[in-house]
Enzyme design. Structure first.
Site, PDB file in Angstrom:
ATOM      1  N   ASN A  60     -43.039  -5.667  16.331  1.00 24.64           N
ATOM      2  CA  ASN A  60     -43.134  -7.121  16.405  1.00 24.64           C
ATOM      3  C   ASN A  60     -43.257  -7.564  17.856  1.00 24.64           C
ATOM      4  O   ASN A  60     -44.158  -7.058  18.548  1.00 24.64           O
ATOM      5  CB  ASN A  60     -42.080  -7.853  15.557  1.00 24.64           C
ATOM      6  CG  ASN A  60     -40.645  -7.502  15.776  1.00 24.64           C
ATOM      7  OD1 ASN A  60     -40.205  -6.405  15.429  1.00 24.64           O
ATOM      8  ND2 ASN A  60     -39.879  -8.413  16.331  1.00 24.64           N
ATOM      9  N   ASP A  61     -42.455  -8.486  18.324  1.00 24.42           N
ATOM     10  CA  ASP A  61     -42.710  -9.202  19.577  1.00 24.42           C
ATOM     11  C   ASP A  61     -43.150  -8.338  20.776  1.00 24.42           C
ATOM     12  O   ASP A  61     -42.514  -7.327  21.065  1.00 24.42           O
ATOM     13  CB  ASP A  61     -41.452  -9.940  20.045  1.00 24.42           C
ATOM     14  CG  ASP A  61     -40.754 -10.710  18.948  1.00 24.42           C
ATOM     15  OD1 ASP A  61     -41.179 -10.649  17.796  1.00 24.42           O
ATOM     16  OD2 ASP A  61     -39.756 -11.378  19.278  1.00 24.42           O
ATOM     17  N   PRO A  62     -44.157  -8.810  21.527  1.00 28.95           N
ATOM     18  CA  PRO A  62     -44.423  -8.220  22.846  1.00 28.95           C
ATOM     19  C   PRO A  62     -43.266  -8.584  23.775  1.00 28.95           C
ATOM     20  O   PRO A  62     -42.769  -9.707  23.743  1.00 28.95           O
ATOM     21  CB  PRO A  62     -45.719  -8.909  23.297  1.00 28.95           C
ATOM     22  CG  PRO A  62     -45.784 -10.189  22.528  1.00 28.95           C
ATOM     23  CD  PRO A  62     -45.056  -9.942  21.230  1.00 28.95           C
ATOM     24  N   SER A 121     -35.737  -9.124  21.941  1.00 28.77           N
ATOM     25  CA  SER A 121     -36.767  -9.496  22.921  1.00 28.77           C
ATOM     26  C   SER A 121     -36.230  -9.995  24.254  1.00 28.77           C
ATOM     27  O   SER A 121     -35.097 -10.462  24.365  1.00 28.77           O
ATOM     28  CB  SER A 121     -37.675 -10.561  22.320  1.00 28.77           C
ATOM     29  OG  SER A 121     -38.434  -9.955  21.305  1.00 28.77           O
TER      30      SER A 121
END
Ligand code: NAG
Ligand code: NAG
Ligand code: NAG
Length: 576
Positions: A60-62, A121
């Protein structure tokens, strides 16, 4: 926050955190499939060519994108054990061109009480003396209570910064009184104010109000919460992955995150956990008072401007000192079934990195795929001055369009036939596109492309414009219609749309670029003013059986002044 002495961290944290324990159950940002979280991929089915992803498992998230000593780094949320969300670590890849990627060992993974339930994140900042540092969210218990931690490269002489060290004095930020510990995450890249203080944002919420909490630090280790948040907005719910950065009023170059001065605006973006969309505002930031005030040229709520009106979430930008630009990464999740993801062995891609800058209108941002992508362009075809009459349809032949880059400019013959625009449609482009899909005849438009289409168009993802006549101006709608993208039953196929801020009566033409990559379609309207990403799952339009058409389903003729389409070669992609 003062340093603590004595007592174990766990006992101390428990004492602090108990304050806010109203027996919270953490909200599921991601669907939770506990029994599947550690089911490794048995077979890995290749699926995409040039989009960023690891060979297998869930992403998922960068996280923490940065440029350091000649190397680009991308970290990202990753499940090393399975194809659904869970067991989250910071995976790590490096590149010299943002296109070819080499996967390294995960950089940050749960080992300590301050991150044992997850390394979520965060962002990278390059400190003076050229020292990179990461701030990330650690999850400390099963209620998913969150703290912010710091990590440093172990060896600054290692060109790839493979190993990261989490000092024992973590966490560096705890949720203090009044902050919901289960809604407290995703620290931004830091910027530095005139007093020498570093500042960051952390995403949060109070009831249904989204909040960007502001923290300050002199030494990057001791952080103090500012009395006022940088910004909040009612009714938007939890703010995830805040991003805050300066943009130049003139030109398309990027600015370093601490840059401040004349001719600068600021952008605040938040990802909305409830709707799973993002929105941003353009505004003014006073770095002495630490006040951010949106310009009011776009809504400061769920209906606000988006980088991308499609499948695009948890995005993050960084300043690329090599090419003096700001680059945007976003996550496009898998939209087929969990069973499919497990069967194919992977889930999720990052979109093609995009340069982002302020439009000359000052009202919105513009995005464009980084120029390095063009190095992958192979065999191509060009079509010029070709009419697409009412109900016209023709095929663009001669390239394999399942992995392609298409740029086209449409000329409009006249606007007399434009359909009337009902003002109540103005706040919901997506609903309008859902009603007026590609097969619904119009006046001027729908015209555009059928991508990933089967030969007989049983399957297609339509990418198109439709032009309406409002009272004093024309309104341009850009739309992705994947309702016929797959013969497979029950695949998630939402229409996505945004309005395009152009004066079509004046220009008489509009451009479209679509990046097509098997199950990803990323489109850029009017030079990147409106962008839409979709994930689609054709069953017929695969590989050589994927076709590309130009269509016009409106009464008015249009003309393709130029169309260029390139096959895109596969780069090095983490071994995928
Ligand atoms: C805190 O956030 C969690 C996660 O979103 C939510 O379930 C809970 O209701 C919130 N608690 C309060 C007191 O608002
Ligand atoms: C740091 O990295 C450099 C370059 O890879 C290497 O030569 C050196 O041995 C490393 N130092 C340590 C302490 O590992
Ligand atoms: C991506 O997947 C679809 C289909 O399962 C969901 O509806 C979306 O909410 C999800 N998007 C994000 C950002 O999680």
């Amino acid at each position: 926050m003062g340093r603590r002495n004595g007592g174990s961290w766990a006992a101390w944290a428990a004492a602090v955190l108990v304050h806010w324990c109203f027996c919270m159950t953490a909200e599921a940002s991601h669907a939770i499939y506990e029994s599947l979280q550690s089911v490794p991929a048995s077979v890995v089915v290749s699926g995409t060519g040039f989009h960023f992803r690891p060979p297998r498992h869930w992403i998922n998230d960068p996280n923490g994108p940065m440029y350091y000593n000649g190397i680009y780094h991308l970290f990202y949320q990753f499940n090393p054990k399975g194809s659904v969300w869970g067991n989250i670590v910071w995976a790590h890849s490096v590149s010299t061109d943002l296109i070819n990627w080499v996967a390294l060992e995960p950089a940050i993974y749960p080992t300590k009480p301050f991150d044992i339930y997850g390394c979520w994140s965060g962002s990278a900042t390059i400190l003076p003396g050229n020292k990179p540092v990461i701030l990330y969210t650690g999850v400390v218990d099963t209620q998913q209570r969150q703290v912010q931690n710091i990590a440093f490269p172990k060896n600054l002489s290692d060109p790839y910064l493979r190993e990261w060290v989490k000092p024992d004095y973590n966490p560096v930020i705890l949720p203090e009184e009044g902050v919901n510990a289960s809604a407290f995450r995703d620290p931004t890249t830091a910027w530095r104010g005139p007093s020498g203080h570093w500042k960051i944002l952390v995403g949060s919420k109070r009831n249904k109000r989204g909040i960007a909490l502001l923290y300050r630090s002199r030494d990057f280790i001791h952080w103090v919460k500012a009395k006022h948040s940088l910004h909040t907005a009612k009714g938007t719910g939890m703010w995830e992955c805040p991003d805050f950065y300066p943009v130049s009023v003139k030109g398309s170059h990027g600015l370093e995150t601490s840059f401040y001065g004349e001719g600068v605006k600021h952008v605040l973006k938040n990802s909305l956990d409830v709707t799973r969309y993002e929105y941003y505002t353009v505004g003014s930031y006073d770095h002495v008072k630490d006040k951010y005030v949106p310009d009011g040229t776009s809504p400061d709520d769920n209906t606000g401007l988006r980088y991308d009106y499609g499948n695009f979430y948890a995005s993050k930008t960084f300043f690329d000192a090599k090419k003096n630009r700001r680059i945007l990464w976003g996550w496009a999740n898998e939209s087929d079934y969990v069973d499919d993801d497990i069967a194919k062995g992977w889930a999720g891609v990052q979109t093609i990195p995009r340069a982002v800058w302020l439009d000359t209108s000052g009202r919105q941002l513009v995005q464009w795929p980084i120029e390095e992508l063009e190095s992958l362009r192979g065999k191509h075809i060009v079509v010029t001055n070709k009419k697409v009459s009412s109900s016209g349809l023709w095929e663009v032949k001669g390239i394999d369009s399942s992995q392609a880059d298409v740029e086209v400019t449409f000329e409009i013959s006249g606007l007399e036939k434009a359909e009337p625009f009902d003002p109540s449609w103005a706040t919901d482009a997506e609903a309008l596109c859902g009603r007026k899909r590609a097969d619904v005849k119009g006046g001027v438009g729908p015209f555009g492309l059928h991508v990933l289409a089967s030969a007989e168009l049983e399957e297609t993802t339509a990418v198109f414009f439709r032009i309406f006549k409002a009272e004093h101006k024309h309104v341009v709608l850009m739309c992705h219609d994947p309702t016929r993208s797959s013969m497979r039953p029950k695949v998630y196929k939402p229409t996505f749309a945004g309005f395009v801020d152009v004066d079509i009566a004046k220009t008489g033409k509009i451009s479209l670029r679509s990046l097509i990559d098997h199950s990803v379609v990323e489109s850029f309207g009017a030079g990147g003013k409106t962008c839409i990403t979709s994930r689609v799952y054709p069953s017929l339009a695969l590989g050589k059986n994927a076709h590309l058409f130009v269509f016009n389903n409106g009464l008015a003729n249009v003309k393709v002044s130029t169309l260029k389409a390139w096959e895109i070669r596969k780069p090095l992609m983490n071994g995928a």
